[in-house]
Design a protein around this motif. Structure first.
Motif, short mmCIF file in Angstrom:
data_model
loop_
_atom_site.label_atom_id
_atom_site.label_comp_id
_atom_site.label_asym_id
_atom_site.label_seq_id
_atom_site.Cartn_x
_atom_site.Cartn_y
_atom_site.Cartn_z
N VAL A 591 0.83 -1.19 0.00
CA VAL A 591 0.00 0.00 0.00
C VAL A 591 0.87 1.25 0.00
N ALA A 592 1.93 1.27 0.81
CA ALA A 592 2.80 2.44 0.88
C ALA A 592 3.50 2.68 -0.45
N ALA A 593 3.92 1.57 -1.09
CA ALA A 593 4.58 1.72 -2.37
C ALA A 593 3.64 2.29 -3.42
N ALA A 594 2.40 1.80 -3.42
CA ALA A 594 1.43 2.30 -4.39
C ALA A 594 1.10 3.75 -4.14
N ALA A 595 1.04 4.12 -2.85
CA ALA A 595 0.69 5.49 -2.51
C ALA A 595 1.71 6.48 -3.04
N SER A 596 2.98 6.06 -3.15
CA SER A 596 4.00 6.98 -3.62
C SER A 596 3.81 7.33 -5.09
N ASP A 597 3.04 6.56 -5.82
CA ASP A 597 2.76 6.83 -7.22
C ASP A 597 1.48 7.63 -7.41
N ARG A 598 0.80 7.94 -6.34
CA ARG A 598 -0.42 8.74 -6.42
C ARG A 598 -0.15 10.13 -5.90
N ILE A 599 -0.52 11.12 -6.65
CA ILE A 599 -0.40 12.51 -6.21
C ILE A 599 -1.76 12.92 -5.68
N VAL A 600 -1.81 13.17 -4.37
CA VAL A 600 -3.10 13.47 -3.73
C VAL A 600 -3.11 14.90 -3.21
N ALA A 601 -4.30 15.44 -3.06
CA ALA A 601 -4.45 16.80 -2.55
C ALA A 601 -4.17 16.82 -1.05
N PRO A 602 -3.20 17.62 -0.59
CA PRO A 602 -2.91 17.67 0.84
C PRO A 602 -3.93 18.49 1.62
N MET A 603 -4.84 19.18 0.90
CA MET A 603 -5.85 20.02 1.54
C MET A 603 -6.94 20.28 0.50
N PRO A 604 -8.12 20.73 0.92
CA PRO A 604 -9.12 21.13 -0.07
C PRO A 604 -8.62 22.33 -0.87
N GLY A 605 -8.98 22.39 -2.15
CA GLY A 605 -8.54 23.53 -2.96
C GLY A 605 -9.05 23.44 -4.38
N LEU A 606 -8.62 24.41 -5.20
CA LEU A 606 -8.97 24.47 -6.61
C LEU A 606 -7.76 24.09 -7.45
N VAL A 607 -7.99 23.27 -8.47
CA VAL A 607 -6.91 22.84 -9.36
C VAL A 607 -6.61 23.97 -10.35
N ARG A 608 -5.39 24.51 -10.28
CA ARG A 608 -4.99 25.60 -11.17
C ARG A 608 -4.06 25.13 -12.27
N LEU A 609 -3.42 23.97 -12.09
CA LEU A 609 -2.52 23.42 -13.10
C LEU A 609 -2.42 21.92 -12.87
N VAL A 610 -2.42 21.13 -13.95
CA VAL A 610 -2.26 19.69 -13.80
C VAL A 610 -1.57 19.16 -15.05
N ALA A 611 -0.65 18.20 -14.86
CA ALA A 611 0.09 17.62 -15.97
C ALA A 611 -0.84 16.82 -16.88
#
Length: 668
Positions: A591-611
């Motif tokens: 689970v920890a290894a998989a989590a490192s490949d996920r980019i998650v929001a550290p807080m609520p917010g608006l997406v201003r840029l995404v790859a």
């Protein structure tokens, strides 16, 4: 005269303005968004009006809604506080056109100082020294890049309509300029509705010193000495003080005169602050200070000026707004002692000072020798919609050393549990040798790095034992509402055959997991298996407010224990220690290894840029940018790789923990 005052703001500044206004006999009206329906400033007001949903653009920045609230409540005047519409010339003009008193400068003065490029040209004409840079009207990225090369790196990109560090980026090399400019523009547009930026020389050893000015409608202008705001992170002030350490009488006089000239150049009325940057590489010299900007409003840090001058700046604002003469001349203003202010934020220093949200399960401030400015109470929630300031702690002493001693004591007695805060950083700064010696500059916090932000490792046996007992429920107060104890509460650890054995699973702030075995019986004595051996703890008293009196080896002490849904905070002596509950993941390290490949929001917010999906990325590349609490936060790639999936689009509102994108699985 002002009979009813509408305060067009929220939080601690709204509460601060209302205190003075009520003392002057005024009736106070608050405005609130849906997120602030039960806020402290609403409770303090005589009347409150809803002005819209949580986003500031639909509530506190909605000038029409605020003017309508003033009309409905019969207000004669509007105090804008700071931030939001406080420096919006159109709003000030609309208020005056509606027959209201705007407690602030004239609209033309706001306009003259509202755009940094035009303001600097005006200051040059008035004989006020300015930082070398490009302050022209042209905003073409290629032109700005050429100007940066001409000025010489490092340079500072600044939003011309900015403030509070928003829309500001330090750039060390030409290769980073385009990305930094694009980010500054996005942030400036979101915060101020104006993406125009200018470029300046970055001062190598900068001191941020500002001068408080005050004017009335009759042409009288004074300065109220200076404040030093050099202790900053991400261009936002953290600790401010007055007067500035190391300030000479000659430099104070020259800067004060320059500030008054700046204010007179725009026919200034009310409270304002002229901000200067000082090149302190060769000490404080009269030929090494430069105008940065003028804030045409009350400043967050105004309490330190109040404490060293004995003046109430809000009262002066209200009197000047009613047409009265300033009651003081320049020769009447006297400096008395030293004052320091610390800004307490809901943010996580260990995570790059990312804003933190959540319920303030414990919030207790010291009493005596400290002025506390806050807009929240215990039990309130810090939301992602507004600035994450919890409070300002302000102290005064006869000397600078005494003021900092009092600040350290006030910070040590402050108790907060719930969202992460910068309380520990403030305590370390207040004891830092360079800070105490007055060797300040705006890069000090960045240079200190982990020495300021790293969580303290838990070594004290008492702390770990109390956390374990709290985790297992042994520190909860025993109900005694009708004068006798329920026998099942009295024998909460009773076992028919021998002592109970329980295990507390905790994780400390460094990420280390702690497994603590506790043996209990029907008494209030506990054998706790600690890293250095077993110890016996006796619980002498449990209070309803979370305080616990305990005894070990004949030594009796007390601690405050705060428990919430995610963990436990132990306040022992002057230290606070946070533990989270340790829950094993079902699939272990996978689970920890998989989590490192996920980019998650550290807080609520608006997406201003995404790859984009399929894009090749390198470790450290920006994969997404979130806007939260009026700032942009870049999320970077943890490794080289390729973007596999993108789960969000530009402009999406996301919650904390939401998966934004994933990286393709690495092939061995």
């Amino acid at each position: 005269m002002i009979g009813t005052l509408l305060v067009a703001n929220r939080g601690e500044i709204a509460c601060r303005v209302m205190r003075t206004a009520k003392r002057m006999g005024m009736r106070c009206v608050a405005v609130f968004s849906d997120a602030d329906r039960d806020a402290l400033h609403v409770a303090l007001a005589d009347e409150a009006v809803r002005i819209g949903p949580a986003p500031a653009a639909e509530s506190y920045l909605d000038g029409a809604a605020i003017l309508n609230a003033a009309r409905r409540t019969g207000a004669e005047a509007i105090h804008p506080g700071y931030g939001f519409l406080s420096e919006n010339a159109d709003f000030a003009q609309a208020a005056e056109a509606a027959g209201l008193i705007f407690v602030g400068p004239r609209p033309d003065s706001i306009r003259a100082m509202g755009l940094k490029d035009a303001a600097k040209r005006l200051m040059e004409a008035a004989g006020v020294p300015v930082v070398p840079g490009f302050h022209g009207e042209e905003d073409d990225p290629a032109r700005l890049a050429r100007e940066a090369e001409r000025i010489g790196y490092p340079v500072l990109i600044k939003a011309r309509a900015g403030g509070g560090g928003k829309g500001m980026r330090r750039v060390k090399r030409a290769a980073d300029f385009a990305d930094a400019l694009a980010s500054a523009r996005r942030e400036a547009l979101a915060a101020f509705g104006d993406a125009h930026c200018l470029v300046e020389r970055y001062v190598a050893a900068p001191r941020h010193v500002e001068v408080q000015v005050f004017g009335d409608a009759h042409g009288n202008l004074v300065h109220l000495f200076e404040r030093d705001c050099s202790l900053q992170r991400r261009h936002q002030k953290v600790i401010e003080e007055a007067p500035a350490p190391g300030m000479t009488a000659e430099l104070r006089a020259v800067m004060g005169e320059a500030a008054v000239r700046a204010a007179r150049a725009v026919n200034y009325r009310g409270a304002g602050t002229v901000e200067f940057i000082l090149d302190a590489s060769e000490g404080l010299r009269p030929d090494r200070f430069f105008f940065m900007e003028m804030n045409t409003r009350l400043q967050v840090e105004h309490p330190v000026t109040e404490l060293v001058t004995g003046l109430d700046l809000v009262e002066l604002q209200l009197r000047v707004a009613m047409g009265e003469h300033l009651p003081i001349g320049q020769d009447d203003v006297r400096l008395s002692g030293h004052a320091v202010e610390a800004r307490l934020y809901a943010e996580d220093p260990a995570a790059g000072f990312l804003p933190s949200t959540g319920r303030l399960s414990t919030l207790r401030f010291p009493e005596g020798n400290v002025r506390v400015e806050t807009g929240v109470r215990e039990g309130d929630r810090v939301t992602p919609h507004y600035d994450p300031m919890i409070a300002k702690l302000v102290v005064h002493g006869a000397t600078r050393a005494e003021a900092f001693r009092r600040l350290r004591a006030a910070l040590a007695e402050t108790r907060i549990a719930g969202p992460a805060t910068n309380l520990g950083v403030l305590a370390r700064l207040a004891a830092d040798p360079d800070v105490l010696s007055g060797m300040l500059d705006t890069g000090l916090i960045e240079r200190r790095g982990e020495a300021l932000t790293a969580p303290a490792r838990v070594e004290a046996d008492e702390v770990l034992a109390l956390a374990a007992l709290a985790c297992l429920g042994h520190l909860e107060p025993v109900p005694d509402a009708i004068g006798w104890r329920d026998p099942f509460d009295a024998l909460r650890s009773f076992r028919a055959w021998g002592r109970a054995r329980q295990v507390a699973l905790l994780q400390d702030e460094t990420g280390e997991r702690r497994e603590v075995v506790v043996h209990t019986d029907e008494t209030d004595d506990f054998d706790v298996a600690l890293p250095d051996g077993s110890a016996c703890f006796g619980i002498c008293r449990r209070e309803a407010d979370g305080r616990v009196v305990f005894e070990r080896d004949g030594r009796r002490r007390s601690a405050l224990v705060a428990r919430d849904a995610d963990g436990i905070t132990i306040f022992l002596g002057s230290e606070a220690h946070r533990f989270t509950f340790w829950r094993e993941a079902a699939s272990g390290d996978t689970v920890a290894a998989a989590a490192s490949d996920r980019i998650v929001a550290p807080m609520p917010g608006l997406v201003r840029l995404v790859a984009e999906s399929g894009a090749a990325v390198a470790k450290g590349d920006v994969l997404a940018v979130l806007e939260a609490m009026k700032m942009e936060h870049a999320l970077r790639s943890p490794r080289d790789g390729r973007v596999a999936t993108v789960s969000v689009s530009l402009g999406d509102a996301v919650e904390s923990g939401a998966v934004l994108l994933t990286l393709a699985e690495e092939v061995p």
